[in-house]
Design an enzyme around this catalytic site. Structure first.
Site, PDB file in Angstrom:
ATOM      1  N   CYS A 110      -1.527   4.247  11.046  1.00 50.38           N
ATOM      2  CA  CYS A 110      -1.306   5.489  11.810  1.00 50.38           C
ATOM      3  C   CYS A 110      -2.559   5.843  12.608  1.00 50.38           C
ATOM      4  O   CYS A 110      -2.932   7.009  12.708  1.00 50.38           O
ATOM      5  CB  CYS A 110      -0.844   6.625  10.908  1.00 50.38           C
ATOM      6  N   ASP A 158      -5.148  -4.603  -6.618  1.00 55.42           N
ATOM      7  CA  ASP A 158      -5.811  -4.613  -5.317  1.00 55.42           C
ATOM      8  C   ASP A 158      -4.921  -5.488  -4.429  1.00 55.42           C
ATOM      9  O   ASP A 158      -4.684  -6.666  -4.744  1.00 55.42           O
ATOM     10  CB  ASP A 158      -7.211  -5.220  -5.441  1.00 55.42           C
ATOM     11  N   CYS A 170       0.896  -1.169   0.000  1.00 58.41           N
ATOM     12  CA  CYS A 170       0.000   0.000   0.000  1.00 58.41           C
ATOM     13  C   CYS A 170       0.933   1.216   0.000  1.00 58.41           C
ATOM     14  O   CYS A 170       1.238   1.763   1.051  1.00 58.41           O
ATOM     15  CB  CYS A 170      -0.865   0.012   1.245  1.00 58.41           C
ATOM     16  N   ALA A 171       1.371   1.647  -1.174  1.00 59.09           N
ATOM     17  CA  ALA A 171       2.601   2.453  -1.203  1.00 59.09           C
ATOM     18  C   ALA A 171       2.428   3.967  -1.283  1.00 59.09           C
ATOM     19  O   ALA A 171       3.351   4.705  -0.935  1.00 59.09           O
ATOM     20  CB  ALA A 171       3.480   1.989  -2.351  1.00 59.09           C
ATOM     21  N   ALA A 172       1.286   4.470  -1.790  1.00 58.61           N
ATOM     22  CA  ALA A 172       1.183   5.925  -2.012  1.00 58.61           C
ATOM     23  C   ALA A 172       0.993   6.665  -0.695  1.00 58.61           C
ATOM     24  O   ALA A 172       0.338   6.139   0.205  1.00 58.61           O
ATOM     25  CB  ALA A 172       0.012   6.221  -2.944  1.00 58.61           C
ATOM     26  N   PRO A 173       1.536   7.875  -0.562  1.00 61.95           N
ATOM     27  CA  PRO A 173       2.265   8.663  -1.563  1.00 61.95           C
ATOM     28  C   PRO A 173       3.756   8.322  -1.702  1.00 61.95           C
ATOM     29  O   PRO A 173       4.464   8.986  -2.449  1.00 61.95           O
ATOM     30  CB  PRO A 173       2.095  10.090  -1.046  1.00 61.95           C
ATOM     31  N   GLY A 174       4.260   7.326  -0.985  1.00 64.35           N
ATOM     32  CA  GLY A 174       5.622   6.866  -1.263  1.00 64.35           C
ATOM     33  C   GLY A 174       6.662   7.185  -0.198  1.00 64.35           C
ATOM     34  O   GLY A 174       7.844   6.925  -0.405  1.00 64.35           O
ATOM     35  N   GLY A 175       6.236   7.717   0.941  1.00 63.01           N
ATOM     36  CA  GLY A 175       7.202   8.074   1.990  1.00 63.01           C
ATOM     37  C   GLY A 175       8.004   6.873   2.455  1.00 63.01           C
ATOM     38  O   GLY A 175       9.226   6.942   2.614  1.00 63.01           O
ATOM     39  N   LYS A 176       7.315   5.749   2.680  1.00 65.44           N
ATOM     40  CA  LYS A 176       8.038   4.590   3.213  1.00 65.44           C
ATOM     41  C   LYS A 176       8.859   3.922   2.113  1.00 65.44           C
ATOM     42  O   LYS A 176       9.925   3.381   2.377  1.00 65.44           O
ATOM     43  CB  LYS A 176       7.079   3.630   3.895  1.00 65.44           C
TER      44      LYS A 176
END
Ligand SMILES: C[S@@+](CC[C@H](N)C(=O)[O-])C[C@H]1O[C@@H](n2cnc3c(N)ncnc32)[C@H](O)[C@@H]1O
Length: 464
Positions: free
Chosen positions: A372, A300, A246-252
């Protein structure tokens, strides 16, 4: 995230130094008034009062009226009051005060190892920021990548060559630096050294985000420092295959690439608009030489484990959740009803995503689940539900590895599965929670002066 927050503490704004334009803006364009809202001690308050008095006397023209306050959503707050006073007990009052006070929120500055960020580092240090984790030696890139990477770096270097070597004029009031130094020395025996270069400040100083610079990579990423903990728990090594489900917005994803050079990082995001943001993040922070190792996919996440079974060494499930901070401030009218309904549906989706991640990881590999929110039904309950029907998954203890060594910086709550700790202190205490419960996960709760979080993380290893 709060937009356009003041960058506080820039008492050097009227001095002119040959810094590049974007750093001059950091040094000169901000009012420098510290916010005395959530401060730990009277000594802290004195530092702030002294700083602001000098500021107002010496440069009245820089004082600005405060930005329009954001208003919180009453219904969501009531919902939180009900749930979290049960789940967090006495701790909820102080968590609540932090959540309701965005100007007190701290921000971390994660440097980009693919750029030369000496100038940014210098400004951060001069303003009293210090590193969160003891630094490991600079990472090396595999030989074939090095030449291409060096070429990428040269573009950035050009604009930084005129920096003054002496920055003694940029010293911050010692008083405001002391607490973090103390925290650092306390933690020095514990925290693992890491290539992650994240700078934090004791006060809620906000470094401005970096504007797009055509042809150049961004030098740093602003983030809630607690969001680095799931990445630390993932322990990515060079050459591994990694999935960010679950990658967006890409911080991790960005942070993962700061820790190591995986053979392959798949960043998955089904939502089109969010996927665009993810792609932009990757383009802004990673050199082109890495593009063959980083892919964006649009599945998905619930079906990922079937289509790519047992492929990955490490999988991160930074799950969609009822993000406590943003829900409190961005819910209005009908959205509230919708969000509260959605809150009830989230655990099912989260369980499905975590199961899918366990299918995608190879035997012996690890999955980190994070959210979070502080809601135990989206955290401990999700992990428990998955453990019940996935006997191949074994929870690992992050208490000893992460919570104890980093307890000077973050407040970890021992609350779990609705049990209420009957104490004001949330510092980890041995013996309060059974070792099995501890292995289900750890929860960072925002507290005054340690406003990081909320962040829950749990690590599961797939048995061989
Ligand atoms: C908490 S955010 C991820 C933040 C991201 N890891 C970062 O650090 O920037 C959760 C993401 O999960 C995505 N998501 C929602 N449903 C999903 C699903 N079924 N499969 C995969 N991702 C999903 C959301 O669109 C959202 O972008």
């Amino acid at each position: 995230m709060v937009k356009n927050r003041e960058f506080l503490g820039s008492s050097w704004r009227n001095q002119m130094f040959p810094y590049p334009a974007y750093l001059r803006r950091i040094l000169h364009d901000r009012s420098g008034i510290l916010t005395p809202r959530v401060l730990c001690s009277s000594a802290d308050r004195d530092v702030v009062r002294k700083h602001n008095k000098t500021k107002q006397a010496s440069s009245p023209q820089v004082i600005r009226t405060s930005k329009k306050e954001r208003s919180s959503c009453q219904l969501i707050l009531e919902h939180f009051d009900h749930q979290y006073s049960e789940e967090l007990g006495d701790l909820w009052a102080s968590v609540r005060s932090v959540l309701l006070d965005p100007p007190s929120w701290q921000y971390g500055v994660l440097l980009n190892r693919f750029t030369v960020a000496t100038d940014v580092k210098r400004v951060l240090l001069s303003k009293g920021f210090s590193t969160l984790l003891p630094q490991k030696e600079a990472l090396t890139l595999p030989g074939a990548l090095r030449t291409v990477f060096d070429a990428d770096c040269q573009t950035a270097k050009g604009s930084l060559s005129k920096f003054p070597s002496d920055n003694s004029h940029l010293r911050l009031d010692n008083g405001s630096r002391a607490p973090i130094q103390q925290a650092q020395s306390e933690a020095r025996s514990g925290p693992p050294s890491s290539p992650l270069q994240c700078y934090i400040h004791h006060f809620p100083l906000r470094f401005p985000s970096q504007a797009h610079r055509p042809g150049q990579l961004k030098q740093y990423y602003l983030l809630n420092a607690a969001s680095l903990l799931p990445v630390l728990a993932l322990q990515v090594q060079d050459g591994e295959k990694v999935l960010d489900l679950c990658a967006a917005p890409g911080g991790k994803a960005f942070a993962i690439m700061q820790c190591a050079t995986p053979a392959f990082l798949c960043c998955n995001e089904p939502d089109r608009h969010r996927r665009d943001r993810l792609t932009k993040t990757l383009e802004s922070f990673l050199p082109r030489s890495l593009s063959s190792r980083v892919a964006v996919s649009a599945q998905d996440g619930r079906s990922f484990g079937q289509s790519e079974a047992e492929i990955y060494d490490k999988v991160l499930v930074d799950a969609p959740c009822s993000n406590d901070r943003s829900w409190l401030f961005s819910s209005a009218g009908q959205q509230v009803e919708q969000r509260l309904k959605e809150r009830g549906r989230l655990p099912r989706l989260q369980v499905q995503l975590l199961r899918s991640a366990l299918s995608a990881v190879r035997p012996g590999g690890i999955v980190v689940y994070s959210t979070c929110t502080m809601s135990s039904s989206e955290n401990f309950a999700v992990v428990e539900a998955v453990l019940k029907d996935c006997p191949e998954a074994e929870p690992e203890d992050l208490w000893e590895e992460i919570a104890l060594p980093l307890s000077s910086y973050f407040t970890f709550s021992p609350a779990h599965r609705g049990l209420v700790p009957n104490t004001r202190s949330a510092r980890p205490e041995r013996g309060r929670v059974s070792s099995y419960d501890r292995r289900l996960g750890i929860l960072v709760v925002p507290q005054p002066c340690k406003t990081w979080g909320p962040m829950f993380l749990s690590r599961l290893r797939k048995r061989k």
